[in-house]
Write an enzyme that holds these catalytic residues in place. Structure first.
Site, PDB file in Angstrom:
ATOM      1  N   LYS A  59       0.844  -1.201   0.000  1.00 20.57           N
ATOM      2  CA  LYS A  59       0.000   0.000   0.000  1.00 20.57           C
ATOM      3  C   LYS A  59       0.881   1.255   0.000  1.00 20.57           C
ATOM      4  O   LYS A  59       2.078   1.174   0.325  1.00 20.57           O
ATOM      5  CB  LYS A  59      -0.899  -0.020   1.244  1.00 20.57           C
ATOM      6  N   TYR A 303      16.477  30.976   4.750  1.00 17.60           N
ATOM      7  CA  TYR A 303      15.311  31.714   5.256  1.00 17.60           C
ATOM      8  C   TYR A 303      15.452  32.001   6.740  1.00 17.60           C
ATOM      9  O   TYR A 303      15.798  31.104   7.530  1.00 17.60           O
ATOM     10  CB  TYR A 303      14.034  30.889   5.059  1.00 17.60           C
TER      11      TYR A 303
HETATM   12  C1  LIG Z   1      -0.143  -1.543   6.939  1.00 17.54           C
HETATM   13  C2  LIG Z   1      -0.746  -2.777   7.487  1.00 17.54           C
HETATM   14  C3  LIG Z   1       0.046  -3.893   7.742  1.00 17.54           C
HETATM   15  C4  LIG Z   1       1.566  -3.885   7.676  1.00 17.54           C
HETATM   16  O1  LIG Z   1       2.073  -3.267   8.837  1.00 17.54           O
HETATM   17  P1  LIG Z   1       3.660  -3.149   9.118  1.00 17.54           P
HETATM   18  O2  LIG Z   1       3.770  -2.554  10.467  1.00 17.54           O
HETATM   19  O3  LIG Z   1       4.209  -2.267   8.066  1.00 17.54           O
HETATM   20  O4  LIG Z   1       4.191  -4.522   9.046  1.00 17.54           O
HETATM   21  C5  LIG Z   1      -0.599  -5.061   8.130  1.00 17.54           C
HETATM   22  N1  LIG Z   1      -1.935  -5.097   8.261  1.00 17.54           N
HETATM   23  C6  LIG Z   1      -2.733  -4.027   8.055  1.00 17.54           C
HETATM   24  C7  LIG Z   1      -4.202  -4.127   8.245  1.00 17.54           C
HETATM   25  C8  LIG Z   1      -2.160  -2.825   7.673  1.00 17.54           C
HETATM   26  O5  LIG Z   1      -2.938  -1.756   7.478  1.00 17.54           O
END
Ligand SMILES: *Cc1c(COP(=O)(O)O)cnc(C)c1O
Length: 414
Positions: A59, A303
């Site tokens: 994601k 800045y």
């Molecule tokens: C993002 C996510 C993960 C992965 O989490 P990490 O801490 O990056 O391993 C697993 N399950 C769900 C539902 C998530 O949203």
């Protein structure tokens, strides 16, 4: 004020690292080490038992690492599933030719049902009206559609509340065109040993919920609970599928407790820090010195003039800034690596430019590579270090490296 190296042309011979440069673009890039990603996947493979599938979270553009390339590598490394946050991300992967099962962790939004069915994106569902809407879409398409049910076991963010699961099961019973392919939950504090009891409570609620769904006749193929810290620290949460994100990208320093994390601020090789877990850094963020000058003592820089030189100072201007994802909170605090030496960020990080004090860097030259995240020679700067200075988590740093920064995929095994 002396401008240094101003008449030095940018040629491929200027510096060996220039082999990465496309001379039509700004010399600022994120290097994504696909071999490191594969090795991190293998590490997770070694940690979990043979019957346990791995469903990498890709994601948010694979936490900023480039979803399509990472998904391809993870798919050929043997990922059982790929997890996206929303159907659009899954559709992008399908367009790129990814054939692995895709789980949409955030479900879908009204009107996306048919697209999910068309592209075989399996949604997580967590409201009765979602189940009913997806059931209708499946019936219209003449199929029985897989869904994964998310149980909220205590995080109180997304999922069917564990104490409302019976009602949800009643709603599912009215959805003949749905098949519960997976039952999942997500941990609030698996990274915090002080909250192990809460993780255990969530685990117990999950298995009670799973039992309830089985009593109602559901036969889920997948039982998944674990994110990165859970799969490493709580083996009982592995079920038959794990959903790691962070560890695959080498982002473990701020999600694993200090007793298993190495110190990341000392001056030794980045990968050596990560070796306790055999995890390797995947993203490096680099740019180049594009203006080099010497300024006198007592001169304000950037800045607000928040940095005032206290000696004759060699100042390097680097074309990267907060729009690229270098947090402005690194102003006068962060550091970079130039010619295998640390050098401090001075003055305010601005939108497109950052200033570096290179007075103590030996033989610094125009076009030298400047590393903001990643390894260079014996030295390293982790995303976790940057995150600490910015008061956040390494994930937010890599996710925040913006689309303006081209990803260069290296060490691809063809
Ligand atoms: C993002 C996510 C993960 C992965 O989490 P990490 O801490 O990056 O391993 C697993 N399950 C769900 C539902 C998530 O949203």
């Amino acid at each position: 004020m002396k401008i240094c190296g101003a008449n030095k042309p940018l040629t491929p011979e200027t510096h060996t690292n220039l082999k990465f440069d496309n001379h039509n673009t700004r010399p600022t890039w994120a290097e994504i080490d696909l071999d490191a990603l594969t090795q991190n996947f293998s590490f997770v493979r070694e940690v979990v038992a043979d019957g346990v599938g791995i469903a990498p979270a890709v994601k948010a553009d694979a936490y900023g690492h480039g979803a399509i390339e990472c998904a391809r590598v993870l798919e050929s490394a043997g990922a059982a599933w790929l997890c996206v946050a929303l159907p659009e991300e899954g559709i992008e992967l399908r367009r790129a030719g990814i054939v692995a099962p895709i789980l949409s962790l955030g479900g879908f939004w009204h009107g996306q049902e048919a697209a999910c069915l068309r592209d075989s994106i399996v949604p997580v569902i967590y409201r009765a009206d979602m189940a009913e809407g997806f059931d209708r879409a499946a019936r219209d398409a003449g199929v029985v559609a897989d869904v994964h049910v998310k149980i909220d076991t205590g995080m109180n963010r997304l999922g069917v509340p564990y104490d409302a699961l019976a009602e949800f099961a009643d709603a599912l019973a009215r959805c003949p065109n749905l098949r519960v392919d997976g039952v999942m939950t997500h941990f609030a504090s698996a990274d915090d040993r002080a909250q192990d009891d809460f993780t255990k409570l969530q685990t117990r609620r999950y298995f009670e919920g799973l039992a309830l769904l089985k009593e109602r006749g559901h036969r889920p193929t997948y039982r998944d609970l674990a994110n990165s810290p859970a799969l490493l620290l709580h083996p009982e949460t592995r079920g038959n599928l794990v959903r790691p994100g962070g560890v695959l990208y080498g982002l473990w320093q701020d999600i694993l407790p200090p007793d298993v994390s190495a110190d990341t601020t000392s001056n030794s090789n980045l990968d050596a820090h990560i070796n306790p877990h055999k995890l390797r850094n995947v993203m490096s963020v680099r740019s180049r010195v594009t203006l080099l000058k010497e300024v006198a003592a007592g001169v304000p820089l950037g800045y607000g003039g928040t940095f005032r030189t206290t000696r004759r100072t060699h100042v390097a201007t680097v074309p990267i800034g907060y729009h690229d994802g270098i947090p402005r909170t690194l102003s006068n605090r962060g550091r970079v690596i130039v010619r295998a030496q640390y050098a401090p960020i001075i003055g305010r990080v601005s939108m497109d430019l950052t200033l570096i004090d290179v007075t103590d860097v030996r033989a610094v030259e125009l076009w030298d590579t400047v590393t903001f995240i990643g390894g260079d020679g014996e030295l390293g700067i982790t995303a976790a270090e940057v995150a600490r200075q910015a008061g956040t988590l390494s994930y937010e740093i890599t996710c925040g490296i913006s689309g303006r920064v081209p990803r260069r995929f290296v060490n691809r095994k063809s």
